[in-house]
Design an enzyme around this catalytic site. Structure first.
Site, short mmCIF file in Angstrom:
data_model
loop_
_atom_site.label_atom_id
_atom_site.label_comp_id
_atom_site.label_asym_id
_atom_site.label_seq_id
_atom_site.Cartn_x
_atom_site.Cartn_y
_atom_site.Cartn_z
N GLU A 65 0.83 -1.26 0.01
CA GLU A 65 0.05 -0.17 -0.07
C GLU A 65 0.95 1.14 -0.17
O GLU A 65 1.83 1.25 0.68
CB GLU A 65 -0.86 -0.05 1.20
N GLY A 73 3.53 2.49 10.62
CA GLY A 73 3.26 1.61 11.75
C GLY A 73 2.83 0.14 11.56
O GLY A 73 3.61 -0.62 12.20
N ALA A 74 2.23 -0.14 10.57
CA ALA A 74 1.80 -1.60 10.23
C ALA A 74 0.99 -1.38 8.88
O ALA A 74 0.53 -0.36 8.70
CB ALA A 74 0.92 -2.09 11.64
N GLU A 101 -5.20 -2.41 12.78
CA GLU A 101 -4.83 -3.24 11.65
C GLU A 101 -5.96 -4.60 11.53
O GLU A 101 -6.57 -5.12 10.47
CB GLU A 101 -3.66 -3.90 11.54
N GLU A 128 -9.67 4.24 6.32
CA GLU A 128 -8.76 4.71 7.41
C GLU A 128 -9.53 5.67 8.55
O GLU A 128 -9.32 5.34 9.94
CB GLU A 128 -7.72 5.52 6.76
#
Length: 896
Positions: A125, A265-266, A302, A324
């Site tokens: 992504e 971050g993930a 996540e 998001e």
């Protein structure tokens, strides 16, 4: 790709992809130097018009292309640096096979397939899959994936990908293979693979429908003891999503892998989440309370994407906030619920307020300045040049606030009904923000016949932070109060350069209001016969008025309770009103807001009149004293309400932006408060001592937060006793939260000798733990006592590397973002530009984020503005900037 000229992509140019890729069969021969990828795509024409089939690719070597088993010659396709174009004619369906090479070891961008340590990871992504193989790299092309991974077994004993493991076997040449299949269609940005040697912590759970599911957390060998909290957080996330939203894990297993090198971050890849190790590894010795809470929140975020982002995904990248903003709201609610679990009602409400305060503080520090700068954009942008630049606080944090407003308008039960309808309509689809709002609107219409959310849609298309002016008119004789709300949203960003100026229509703003009398007692609000403690006013017009009955005296308004909308309130309060609200408001958020506003008033006064200071300083001290002695407040809440506004938040209140004045004013005031209230701080320090083993629960972390705040005030007061107490605190610390609090206080306010000694001690003790050494760099970089020369010296440290995003963030970003005293000079600005360019050559995604630190350069004082403009011009003058950086530079300089 590096470019001198970058074209904008417009939301209105969207066209559906003319082909469906129903299945993608990928075979990888994995090696760090060169990985061969054989891609077999089952393709169907979507419109039967015989359009060209255009595939994206970047930094790939094409070896072979075959159509329905026939190898194509180079004159049967068109190959450019970034596209592979074929003309399949009018075939309704066909099979396309492509063999290509990518080079993970050379991939410093950390997008696509790359090397971290001795392992291979992917990050796709937003547009990283094109760096793995040729493919239509866009989120509306959803396929079912079958992935075969082959690699040297000794070097890469674990081979992981999305979905369920079908089989694994040894090969005769010392290699092995694993075959994975994801039963759910997904866009290529959710593809993942990991190859390496990891330790694993796992747990089998039973979902609410009775299925067994295996949860796994992988990390480097030797770090297994640090993954217990991560696995527990994953279990809690699965249970919470089942309970709160009725959403169940839809795979046989769910995996998390910790990576040392990671841009973000993930990442929520379907069933195989790749995480920055900072959001996985924790133990009491090496992780702070903030780390524990962040790990829980990010793992929740996540995992929640499994439905809000994966099962229902984005049609195009303009809809990024669809997943998001919604998922940030969900992780915020998850964290709040986890913080309140098992607490009595009063403490639970306080814990929820603390979470709300922390989220709003983050919004104001990061997103409000973004809304006021050249990169200002709606949560659904109209155009972009590089999508990587739009992973912003606006998309995430403001996006979450817009979801929260829908939750406020519909209520918990109505919002849940809207979510159920959203999944009923769109499971397995790539959709838009409008689709989500339509599902919510279907519930709102039932609740409010004759009304719709049509006006609310403007939140998705308007940039900027709206301002709501409040006017009160009290009629003592009639005992009524007229409340008038007036909204405005001035042009921002690109809107300021449009001719004629863009017309911004009124928004639908839920505005929560309460009233207190002169003694601080809450008043009831009666409107049209309905009595309530808090009235939710739905502001729809440019100006609206509400009349409340039975208000005998001029009240003190409690405004925007719970921060019911992401707006700036304009209402002139007296210092005495702020003090009264800070002591008595029954809404915990509004009470904190009043205390912060009083402190801000004192700080801004002292900036404008440094010689005489603020006339309200004693009132602030008295208010702080009263709050310190208020036994009804939890430790966590007290630590928030007694903290001064952050430097960056305060900076936004100055015009022009004057960072040096902000730093000095805040340091002076914290010292005065520390000195004037020293006995009370000492009592708070002693009262919040914790005996027994470490636990990251809300109550314990709240006590540590308050105790460490008291320590900071005592240290800032400047007396010898404060430093001695801080040194004792450091030496006696049994957890990283307390140790870092003491080190931070010493680095900010201690003598050079004490600072140097404890920094060396800390490094010696923790030099083998990369995440802790990140903190060691960061605590120095952000300190007003750390000069530019000190930072350059730290860059020569053997443990520093610009190639590692965490290390770059811990030193370079911290200095440029948070060391307001020392970065703001001509030399400091030149250093920032130098690092932006150095990072651009390695990792454009990280470079563009560093560039954005000073995107509001034109709002600074004249001397700093001129210096920053020169630094921006220097960046612009360099040849072949990345597309990421080029967009930021051009927008920043066009705002002058």
């Amino acid at each position: 790709m590096r470019t001198d000229s970058v074209q904008s992509i417009s939301r209105h140019d969207y066209r559906p992809y003319p082909y469906r890729i129903t299945h993608a069969d990928l075979q990888f021969d994995l090696q760090a130097d060169a990985t061969r990828v054989h891609t077999r795509l089952s393709v169907e024409s979507a419109d039967a018009s015989g359009q060209a089939l255009v595939l994206n690719g970047e930094d790939l070597t094409l070896e072979q292309v075959a159509l329905d088993g026939r190898t194509l010659s180079p004159d049967e396709y068109t190959l450019t640096e970034n596209t592979l174009t074929l003309a399949p004619g009018t075939l309704p369906a066909f099979t396309l096979e492509i063999t290509s090479l990518c080079r993970p070891a050379d991939n410093t961008q950390l997008m696509g397939l790359y090397v971290s340590g001795n392992s291979l990871f992917t990050q796709c992504e937003a547009e990283g899959f094109r760096r793995i193989t040729w493919f239509p790299d866009r989120p509306d092309v959803m396929s079912r994936y079958r992935v075969t991974l082959r690699a040297d077994k000794q070097r890469y004993p674990l081979l992981l990908s999305n979905g369920n493991l079908l089989e694994s076997r040894d090969l005769p040449d010392g290699r092995h293979e694993a075959v994975w299949e994801d039963p759910h269609p997904k866009p290529c940005y959710l593809f993942a693979l990991v190859a390496g040697d990891f330790a694993c912590r796992e747990q089998t759970i039973q979902t609410r429908s009775g299925r067994d599911a295996l949860l796994q957390v992988y990390s480097d060998h030797g770090s297994e003891h640090q993954t217990e909290w991560a696995l527990d957080s994953l279990v809690r996330s699965v249970r919470w999503d089942e309970t709160r939203f009725g959403l169940e894990l839809d795979l046989d297993r769910f995996m998390i892998v910790a990576a040392r090198d990671f841009n973000m971050g993930a990442m929520e890849n379907k069933g195989l989440n790749v995480f920055n190790s900072a959001y996985v590894l924790a133990d009491p010795e090496s992780a702070t309370d903030a780390s524990y809470h962040a790990i829980e929140a990010v793992i929740g975020h996540e995992y929640f994407h499994n439905w809000t982002g994966n099962r229902v995904t984005c049609r195009d990248w303009f809809q990024l906030s669809l997943k998001e903003g919604l998922t940030v709201f969900r992780d915020q609610e998850f964290s709040a619920d986890m913080m309140t679990h098992g607490l009595p009602e009063a403490e639970a409400q306080s814990a929820r307020a603390v979470k709300r305060i922390d989220d709003v503080t983050a919004l104001r520090i990061a997103q409000f300045p973004e809304d006021a700068g050249p990169m200002a954009h709606p949560i659904r942008p109209e155009s972009y040049q590089s999508i990587s630049n739009f992973y912003t606080a606006t998309i995430y944090e403001k996006g979450a606030e817009i979801i929260r407003m829908q939750h406020t308008l519909l209520g918990e039960e109505g919002f849940r009904a809207g979510m159920d309808e959203y999944f009923r309509r769109h499971d397995g689809q790539a959709v838009t923000c409008d689709d989500f709002l339509s599902a919510m609107e279907s519930v709102y219409v039932r609740q409010n016949p004759g009304s719709t959310l049509e006006q609310f849609r403007r939140w998705y298309s308007q940039a900027g932070t709206p301002r709501v002016k409040v006017t009160l008119a009290h009629d003592a004789a009639a005992q009524t109060l007229r409340v008038t709300l007036e909204q405005r949203n001035p042009p921002v960003g690109i809107e300021t350069r449009q001719n004629p100026p863009v017309e911004k229509l009124p928004l639908h703003i839920p505005f929560a209001l309460g009233l207190l009398d002169g003694e601080g007692k809450e008043l009831s609000l009666t409107h049209k016969g309905v009595k309530q403690a808090t009235a939710l006013l739905e502001l729809r017009e440019k100006s609206q008025t509400w009349t409340f009955e039975n208000i005998a005296e001029q009240p003190v308004p409690s405004l925007l309770r719970g921060f019911s909308a992401p707006v700036i309130v304009e209402y002139e309060r007296t210092p005495q009103e702020l003090a009264l609200l800070a002591r008595h408001d029954t809404d915990a958020f509004a009470r904190w807001e009043a205390a912060q506003s009083l402190a801000t008033r004192v700080l801004l006064d002292s900036i404008s009149r440094p010689e005489s200071g603020s006339p309200d300083e004693q009132l602030l001290i008295d208010t702080w004293e009263a709050l310190l002695q208020d036994g009804s407040l939890t430790a966590a809440y007290r630590s928030r309400i007694l903290s001064l506004p952050a430097e960056r938040e305060l900076l936004e209140k100055t015009s022009p932006l004057d960072p040096l004045a902000v730093v000095e004013a805040r340091r002076r005031l914290i010292g005065k408060l520390g000195d004037a209230l020293a006995p009370f701080w000492m009592t708070a320090y002693e009262d919040n001592r914790i005996d027994g083993p470490y636990a990251p629960d809300a109550a314990s972390s709240g006590k540590r937060s308050m105790r460490n705040l008291a320590l900071l005030y005592l240290m800032a007061a400047g007396g010898q006793g404060g430093q001695e107490l801080t040194l004792e605190h450091y030496d006696a610390a049994r957890n990283m939260t307390d140790r870092m609090a003491a080190l931070g206080a010493l680095v900010q306010y201690g003598t050079p000798e004490a600072r140097s000694e404890r920094l060396q001690h800390f490094y010696t003790q923790w030099r083998h733990n990369p995440l802790v050494i990140d903190r060691w760099f960061a605590v120095q970089a952000a300190s007003a006592a750390t000069s530019l020369a000190d930072v350059r010296q730290l860059m020569t440290h053997p443990d520093f590397s610009l190639r590692n995003p965490n290390r770059a963030r811990s030193l370079i970003f911290q200095f440029c973002t948070n060391n307001l005293r020392n970065v703001h000079s001509r030399e400091g600005h030149s250093f920032w530009a130098e690092q932006v360019l150095a990072l651009d050559a390695l990792n454009p995604e990280i470079s563009s984020r560093l560039a954005r630190v000073f995107e509001n350069w034109q709002r600074f004082t004249p001397v700093l503005r001129d210096s920053l403009q020169q630094a921006w011009r220097h960046i612009q003058s360099q040849p072949a900037l990345s597309s990421n950086l080029s967009e930021i530079v051009n927008k920043a300089l066009s705002a002058q």
